[in-house]
Scaffold this active site. Structure first.
Site, PDB file in Angstrom:
ATOM      1  N   HIS A   1       8.906 -33.631 -35.011  1.00 48.55           N
ATOM      2  CA  HIS A   1       9.356 -32.465 -35.777  1.00 48.55           C
ATOM      3  C   HIS A   1       9.213 -32.849 -37.245  1.00 48.55           C
ATOM      4  CE1 HIS A   1      11.760 -31.682 -31.985  1.00 48.55           C
ATOM      5  NE2 HIS A   1      10.944 -30.649 -32.105  1.00 48.55           N
TER       6      HIS A   1
ATOM      7  N   ASP B   1      11.805 -35.166 -38.259  1.00 47.10           N
ATOM      8  CA  ASP B   1      11.729 -36.517 -37.688  1.00 47.10           C
ATOM      9  C   ASP B   1      10.930 -37.393 -38.659  1.00 47.10           C
ATOM     10  OD1 ASP B   1      12.997 -35.869 -35.213  1.00 47.10           O
ATOM     11  OD2 ASP B   1      11.100 -35.098 -34.438  1.00 47.10           O
TER      12      ASP B   1
HETATM   13  C1  XLS Z   1      12.399 -27.632 -26.775  1.00 43.10           C
HETATM   14  C2  XLS Z   1      11.015 -28.007 -27.041  1.00 43.10           C
HETATM   15  C3  XLS Z   1      10.807 -28.938 -28.205  1.00 43.10           C
HETATM   16  C4  XLS Z   1       9.349 -28.895 -28.563  1.00 43.10           C
HETATM   17  C5  XLS Z   1       8.978 -29.363 -29.895  1.00 43.10           C
HETATM   18  O1  XLS Z   1      12.737 -27.041 -25.754  1.00 43.10           O
HETATM   19  O2  XLS Z   1      10.467 -28.539 -25.883  1.00 43.10           O
HETATM   20  O3  XLS Z   1      11.239 -30.212 -27.869  1.00 43.10           O
HETATM   21  O4  XLS Z   1       8.589 -29.574 -27.613  1.00 43.10           O
HETATM   22  O5  XLS Z   1       9.508 -28.567 -30.869  1.00 43.10           O
END
Ligand code: XLS
Ligand code: MG
Length: 343
Positions: free
Chosen positions: A48, A51
């Site tokens: 993200h 992150d």
């Molecule tokens: C949440 C999502 C998230 C995405 C990335 O449910 O899976 O983790 O993979 O933003």
């Protein structure tokens, strides 16, 4: 040996907090996560935007660049690549009512600006893939948003990114609900319909997360096959999910072994990974797991992919053809189950 390369997100090692209870495990430092990811067998990291740069909204452009360069250096030091950056458009006070589909114009603008910063981050950490999980694009109150306008706003948001950077690629990761009730992009079909309406459809694809497909009442293998057939599967998040309830992010194959087999089969049969795609995991350890054992769900999921690759290699396509010719699908089904049971 696997034919795939694997990726994982730092959020996949987490403290165990859930909606009804606080953290139960200590926070593990980012560098330690990277070292362990590499040791376990991962090749790349999913990010993200925050992150990469924590509290990104409070940082200046030069602070953002400096931090991103440090992260890139850490990746290099550990022999890891970055797979994608996804702007976290669901935690800010400015995305309470959604990001691209917020009813507030200023908030929609924030979503676009933050997404463009995430493109900059992709460039800094060495990837060309931006991820949109549209967490709050939809409604809690069905009458609160105009879906017709919302769909066009989402396309506009995609176009802003495509226009900003001529070679960035985008995946949409559909999910039908949670945290919103009714999502505007619940399935791969929705994601690819949005893609088709953008200014550069070949650069907009989809990412299937197994649990999200299950939450939509769909077979994740079919969601993958649909995107693969259209040349649009830019990524996967393998995990598992026990039926249509809260998002569980369980270890891959732990709930539905046959569906897990079919996901791996579809990926192998269609040569997923040949264009540099990673097989991503998006799994969370159970809250009951102690910190000493908080990487087991990652190891187990990777092992499950590898074991299922062996099952796919052992899948006898001649036998499959014979059952198909006889139209004996009861027989074919039993053949698959015996293969999985080693019987
Ligand atoms: C949440 C999502 C998230 C995405 C990335 O449910 O899976 O983790 O993979 O933003
Ligand atoms: Mg995911």
């Amino acid at each position: 040996m696997s034919k795939f390369r694997f990726s994982v997100g730092p959020w996949n090692i987490h403290e165990g907090a859930d909606v009804f209870g606080p953290a139960v495990r200590p926070t593990i430092a980012f560098a330690e996560k990277l070292a362990n990811f590499k040791k376990i067998g991962f090749d790349a990291v999913q990010f993200h935007d925050d992150d990469v740069v924590p509290e990104i909204d409070t940082k200046s452009a030069s602070e953002i660049t400096a931090t991103a360069r440090q992260v890139k250096q850490m990746l290099d030091d550990h022999g890891l690549k970055a797979e994608f950056v996804a702007p976290r458009l669901w935690e800010s006070p400015r995305t309470i009512d959604g990001a691209f589909t917020s009813n507030s114009e200023a908030e929609r603008e924030y979503a676009s600006e933050r997404s463009l910063r995430a493109v900059d981050l992709c460039r800094e950490i060495g990837c060309d893939l931006l991820g949109f999980w549209y967490a709050r694009e939809g409604t809690l109150c069905a009458e609160s948003k105009d879906m017709h306008a919302g769909v066009h706003r989402m396309i506009e948001g995609l176009n802003r990114v495509l226009d900003y950077d001529g070679t960035i690629r985008i995946f949409i990761e559909p999910k039908p609900n949670e945290p919103i009730d009714r999502s505007f992009a619940p399935t791969m079909g929705h994601a690819l319909a949005l893609s088709a309406e953008t200014i550069d459809p070949p650069r907009v694809g989809g990412l299937v997360e197994s649990a999200h497909a299950t939450l939509a009442g769909l077979d994740p293998a079919n969601e993958m096959a649909f995107a693969l057939a259209l040349g649009k599967l830019f990524g996967v998040h393998l995990n598992d999910q026990n039926g249509m309830k809260y998002d569980q992010d369980k270890a891959f194959g732990a709930e539905n072994l046959r569906q897990a087999f079919n996901q791996v089969r579809v990926l192998v049969e269609n040569d997923f990974g040949a264009r540099g795609e990673y097989v991503g995991l998006d799994v969370k350890a159970m809250r009951t797991q102690k910190v000493e054992l908080c990487y087991e769900h990652l190891k187990n999921s990777l092992q499950m992919v590898r074991l299922l690759e062996q099952k796919v290699a052992a899948f006898d396509y001649k036998i499959q053809r014979q059952f198909i010719e006889a139209r004996d699908y009861e027989g074919l089904e039993m053949y698959v189950m015996k293969l999985l049971l080693g019987a």
